[in-house]
Design an enzyme around this catalytic site. Structure first.
Site, PDB file in Angstrom:
ATOM      1  N   GLY A  51       0.720  -1.147  -0.145  1.00  0.00           N
ATOM      2  CA  GLY A  51      -0.097   0.206   0.027  1.00  0.00           C
ATOM      3  C   GLY A  51       0.889   1.091  -0.032  1.00  0.00           C
ATOM      4  O   GLY A  51       1.860   1.402   0.829  1.00  0.00           O
ATOM      5  N   ALA A  52       0.503   2.138  -1.126  1.00  0.00           N
ATOM      6  CA  ALA A  52       1.534   3.273  -1.092  1.00  0.00           C
ATOM      7  C   ALA A  52       1.951   4.091  -0.057  1.00  0.00           C
ATOM      8  O   ALA A  52       3.242   4.154   0.347  1.00  0.00           O
ATOM      9  CB  ALA A  52       0.984   4.475  -2.310  1.00  0.00           C
ATOM     10  N   ARG A  92      10.273  -0.959  -4.285  1.00  0.00           N
ATOM     11  CA  ARG A  92       9.325  -0.912  -5.318  1.00  0.00           C
ATOM     12  C   ARG A  92       8.973   0.349  -5.791  1.00  0.00           C
ATOM     13  O   ARG A  92       9.488   1.312  -5.373  1.00  0.00           O
ATOM     14  CB  ARG A  92       8.067  -1.054  -4.385  1.00  0.00           C
ATOM     15  CG  ARG A  92       7.688  -2.581  -3.856  1.00  0.00           C
ATOM     16  CD  ARG A  92       6.550  -3.092  -3.118  1.00  0.00           C
ATOM     17  NE  ARG A  92       5.573  -3.220  -4.556  1.00  0.00           N
ATOM     18  CZ  ARG A  92       4.295  -3.446  -4.292  1.00  0.00           C
ATOM     19  NH1 ARG A  92       3.685  -3.374  -3.023  1.00  0.00           N
ATOM     20  NH2 ARG A  92       3.533  -3.842  -5.321  1.00  0.00           N
ATOM     21  N   ASP A 235      -1.363   4.885  -6.596  1.00  0.00           N
ATOM     22  CA  ASP A 235       0.020   4.902  -6.131  1.00  0.00           C
ATOM     23  C   ASP A 235       1.000   5.994  -6.602  1.00  0.00           C
ATOM     24  O   ASP A 235       2.088   6.116  -6.053  1.00  0.00           O
ATOM     25  CB  ASP A 235       0.785   3.469  -6.709  1.00  0.00           C
ATOM     26  CG  ASP A 235       0.358   2.127  -5.912  1.00  0.00           C
ATOM     27  OD1 ASP A 235      -1.026   2.035  -5.760  1.00  0.00           O
ATOM     28  OD2 ASP A 235       0.874   1.877  -4.978  1.00  0.00           O
ATOM     29  N   ASN A 245      -2.598   2.820 -10.476  1.00  0.00           N
ATOM     30  CA  ASN A 245      -3.061   2.115  -9.185  1.00  0.00           C
ATOM     31  C   ASN A 245      -2.993   0.622  -9.575  1.00  0.00           C
ATOM     32  O   ASN A 245      -2.894   0.170 -10.598  1.00  0.00           O
ATOM     33  CB  ASN A 245      -4.783   2.580  -8.988  1.00  0.00           C
ATOM     34  CG  ASN A 245      -5.152   1.968  -7.344  1.00  0.00           C
ATOM     35  OD1 ASN A 245      -4.356   2.004  -6.530  1.00  0.00           O
ATOM     36  ND2 ASN A 245      -6.022   1.510  -7.463  1.00  0.00           N
ATOM     37  N   LYS A 246      -3.579  -0.100  -8.826  1.00  0.00           N
ATOM     38  CA  LYS A 246      -3.452  -1.583  -8.747  1.00  0.00           C
ATOM     39  C   LYS A 246      -4.223  -2.149 -10.022  1.00  0.00           C
ATOM     40  O   LYS A 246      -5.034  -1.574 -10.557  1.00  0.00           O
ATOM     41  CB  LYS A 246      -4.264  -1.989  -7.629  1.00  0.00           C
ATOM     42  CG  LYS A 246      -4.353  -3.924  -7.462  1.00  0.00           C
ATOM     43  CD  LYS A 246      -2.882  -4.508  -7.699  1.00  0.00           C
ATOM     44  CE  LYS A 246      -2.211  -3.916  -6.556  1.00  0.00           C
ATOM     45  NZ  LYS A 246      -0.516  -4.595  -7.008  1.00  0.00           N
TER      46      LYS A 246
END
Ligand code: MRU
Length: 348
Positions: A51-52, A92, A235, A245-246
């Site tokens: 999670g960012a 990441r 993100d 995002n995801k």
């Protein structure tokens, strides 16, 4: 802790960083203790914590651990921590919160005496400010939801993904508390199943009912008229309002636009990257194909199958109806509106 917000993903305890191992949820609640920055970087890479905003906060504490390990912790030059800063930043690539938090820690280091105490205060400030931003966004986003709203969320954007309360899930929490939501749908979020494993667990913990849907069922859900708002996190958001995002978020935005559901993105200013003109410039993380070919360590794909496994995608700004940040709400964000709210930079 307030009602509907019981979960926390990390804590600083007795000179070490403790992380709730999100790989094991919902089956086991196990905390991992990190006592050096290498273990912190590894935990981010392996998605013990994810999670960012949560990985930004985690990395900040990682810098504190790197400082504590210096031969003379009362006199530390930025160069001495360069290796740790790079290792943490590389853990990441997509969530800009990671580099943003490390930038704050680097700035703080060049400021004067008692570096370890100062760095710890800065990490705690990043931690606390994120929680405060989430609570503010919760209120701003919930105000957009009419009573009786049915919402669909993706991935996990809740307390587990942040300092607490959550971004998109924070809006859902607050709107639920206000009794403006009648149905919460969560997509399972292949391949890592953040929706099925984490969002469903977190909502259950906080007493909010959730209905899971397969990622492939979301178009039908929307075409059946069962969703008023799709609410997701981010993100990284580029200067024109494009949102990384995801993986799967872009499909949800397209389906929402096709079927009359509105699309809300909820993210703190630490997720905004005004240095990138648009989403094409956002680095997209690709992870090991095994995450797609197997579930829980058990191979499910036929022998010989290969995998293409990007774990984020980019939703063009034109598909975003509302961007909620702690600084305010942008309806249909574009370059001009983004510049007005964030200037040339973001964060603080
Ligand atoms: O790969 P993950 O689980 O770290 O991805 C998380 C997401 O994509 C979230 O939606 C995003 O970080 C926003 S959550 C506050």
């Amino acid at each position: 802790m307030p009602e509907f917000d019981q979960v926390r993903p990390l804590r600083w305890q007795e000179g070490g960083l403790e992380l709730l191992d999100q790989r094991l949820l919902p089956g086991r609640e196990h905390w991992i203790r990190c006592t050096d920055h290498k273990a912190v970087a590894q935990a981010i890479r392996d998605m013990v914590v994810r999670g960012a905003p949560a990985i930004g906060v985690t990395a900040a504490y990682g810098v504190v651990l790197a400082a504590m390990a210096q031969p003379d912790p009362e006199h530390i030059e930025v160069e001495q921590l360069e290796g740790a800063l790079v290792l943490l930043a590389d853990a990441r690539p997509t969530a800009v919160n990671l580099g943003w938090a490390l930038g704050r820690m680097r700035d703080c280091l060049s400021e004067g005496a008692q570096p370890v105490a100062r760095l710890l205060r800065e990490a705690e400030a990043i931690h606390d400010e994120d929680l405060a931003a989430n609570r503010r966004m919760g209120g701003l986003g919930a105000a957009l939801l009419e009573p009786g709203s049915r919402v669909l969320t993706h991935c996990n954007t809740g307390s587990l993904a942040t300092s607490g309360f959550g971004t998109a899930l924070g809006v859902i929490r607050e709107a639920w508390r206000q009794q403006h939501i009648t149905e919460i749908y969560a997509s399972e979020t292949r391949p890592w199943l953040q929706g099925a494993r984490l969002t469903a667990w977190e909502l259950g913990r906080d007493g909010m009912p959730v209905t899971l849907v397969a990622d492939g069922a979301t178009a039908l859900l929307m075409s059946s008229g069962l969703v008023d708002w799709v609410i997701v996190g981010a993100d990284r958001i580029a200067a024109n309002g494009d949102v990384a995002n995801k993986i799967g978020t872009y499909s949800l935005a397209l389906h929402a636009r096709s079927h009359g559901a509105r699309f809300m993105v909820v993210a703190p200013s630490s997720t905004v990257d005004m240095s990138l003109p648009d989403g094409d410039a956002i680095p997209i993380e690709h992870r090991d194909g095994e995450e797609l070919l197997s579930i829980g360590g058990q191979r499910i794909a036929a022998a010989g199958a290969r995998a293409w496994n990007p774990v984020f995608d980019v939703t063009p700004a034109r598909l975003v109806d509302a961007l909620v940040t702690e600084r305010g709400v942008l309806d249909q964000p574009d370059s001009a509106a983004m510049r007005t709210l964030f200037g040339d930079g973001a964060g603080r």
